[in-house]
Motif scaffolding. Structure first.
Motif, short mmCIF file in Angstrom:
data_model
loop_
_atom_site.label_atom_id
_atom_site.label_comp_id
_atom_site.label_asym_id
_atom_site.label_seq_id
_atom_site.Cartn_x
_atom_site.Cartn_y
_atom_site.Cartn_z
N ALA A 151 0.83 -1.21 0.00
CA ALA A 151 0.00 0.00 0.00
C ALA A 151 0.87 1.26 0.00
O ALA A 151 0.59 2.23 -0.73
CB ALA A 151 -0.93 -0.01 1.21
N THR A 152 1.93 1.25 0.80
CA THR A 152 2.82 2.40 0.85
C THR A 152 3.55 2.58 -0.47
O THR A 152 3.72 3.71 -0.95
CB THR A 152 3.84 2.22 1.99
N TRP A 154 2.57 1.88 -3.49
CA TRP A 154 1.73 2.48 -4.52
C TRP A 154 1.32 3.90 -4.16
O TRP A 154 1.14 4.74 -5.05
CB TRP A 154 0.51 1.60 -4.77
N GLU A 155 1.19 4.20 -2.87
CA GLU A 155 0.90 5.58 -2.47
C GLU A 155 2.03 6.52 -2.89
O GLU A 155 1.79 7.69 -3.22
CB GLU A 155 0.70 5.65 -0.96
N ARG A 177 8.13 9.31 4.90
CA ARG A 177 6.86 8.81 5.41
C ARG A 177 6.98 8.20 6.80
O ARG A 177 5.98 7.95 7.47
CB ARG A 177 6.31 7.75 4.45
#
Length: 232
Positions: A151-152, A154-155, A177
């Protein structure tokens, strides 16, 4: 499609890695909740055949490490992505260590301790420098095996397809992040670059690429300079 919870997808961007890909795959195959995706950038040797013999997923791609890694990530089904070079081996327990580390909410990703497979004393100095750069500077490189939640990844938009410095650019964005953790397990990487071009010369070239990146020199020009320097 939602990723499989707890599954690790190992993505290997490769090009003509027949000499070492078998050892790399032998260390990561056969583990529960681990899938392996080898993305070949047009090898002219037996890399794909060797990979297929291990039963891993083999994907063909245009050359370019950033492009290859993004393509592999797009096909991955795991909740966790591990980007591993084709000449790098991981030791037993790496999968458990990755999951343990990423259970910490403030940790956004990480890498392994670098071990260069060569006897030269200067390689130990490089390993020492990498250790402190990774831990204090929060800047591990791709030959240490970079892992991150899908998820990270692709973010952040994945890897920039820039021809060189893809891992450096991605880690720079990732560490903004949260914290990067360095697993207390080694990633054993081949010493072939240092042995072929010379340890001091190779280190100098790498540092010049970093300086050029920070000065805003285009990745295309940096890649051209890198190829010119390493072909001499």
């Amino acid at each position: 499609m939602r990723p499989n919870p707890g599954q690790i997808s190992i993505i290997l961007p490769v090009l003509n890695e027949e000499a070492g890909i078998g050892a790399t795959l032998a260390g990561v195959c056969g583990l529960a909740d681990v899938e392996i995706i080898l993305v070949d950038g047009g090898s002219s040797d037996r890399t794909r055949e060797i990979a297929a013999s291990y039963g891993v997923t083999v994907v063909r791609s245009e050359p370019g490490r950033g492009r290859q890694m993004n393509l592999g990530a797009a096909q991955a089904t795991g909740e966790i992505l591990l980007f591993l070079h084709g000449d790098t081996r991981l030791g037993s327990g790496f999968d458990r260590e990755i999951r343990r580390i990423l259970e910490e909410p403030k940790v956004v990703g990480g890498a392994f301790e670098l071990r260069i497979e060569g006897p030269e004393p200067l390689l130990r100095v490089i390993e020492w420098g990498v250790k402190w750069r990774s831990r204090l500077g929060q800047m591990p490189y791709g030959d240490q095996g970079i892992f991150v939640r899908a998820a990270t990844f692709w973010e952040l938009g994945g890897f920039a397809e820039m021809g060189i410095m893809e891992d450096f650019d991605f880690v720079g964005r990732l560490k903004r992040r949260g914290r990067l953790a360095i697993a207390p397990l080694p990633a054993f990487t081949s010493a072939r670059r240092w042995q072929k071009w010379g340890i001091l010369r190779t280190t100098g070239i790498n540092q010049l690429m970093i300086v050029g990146y920070y000065l805003g020199i285009s990745p295309a020009r940096l890649a051209h300079w890198y190829r010119s320097a390493t072909l001499k």
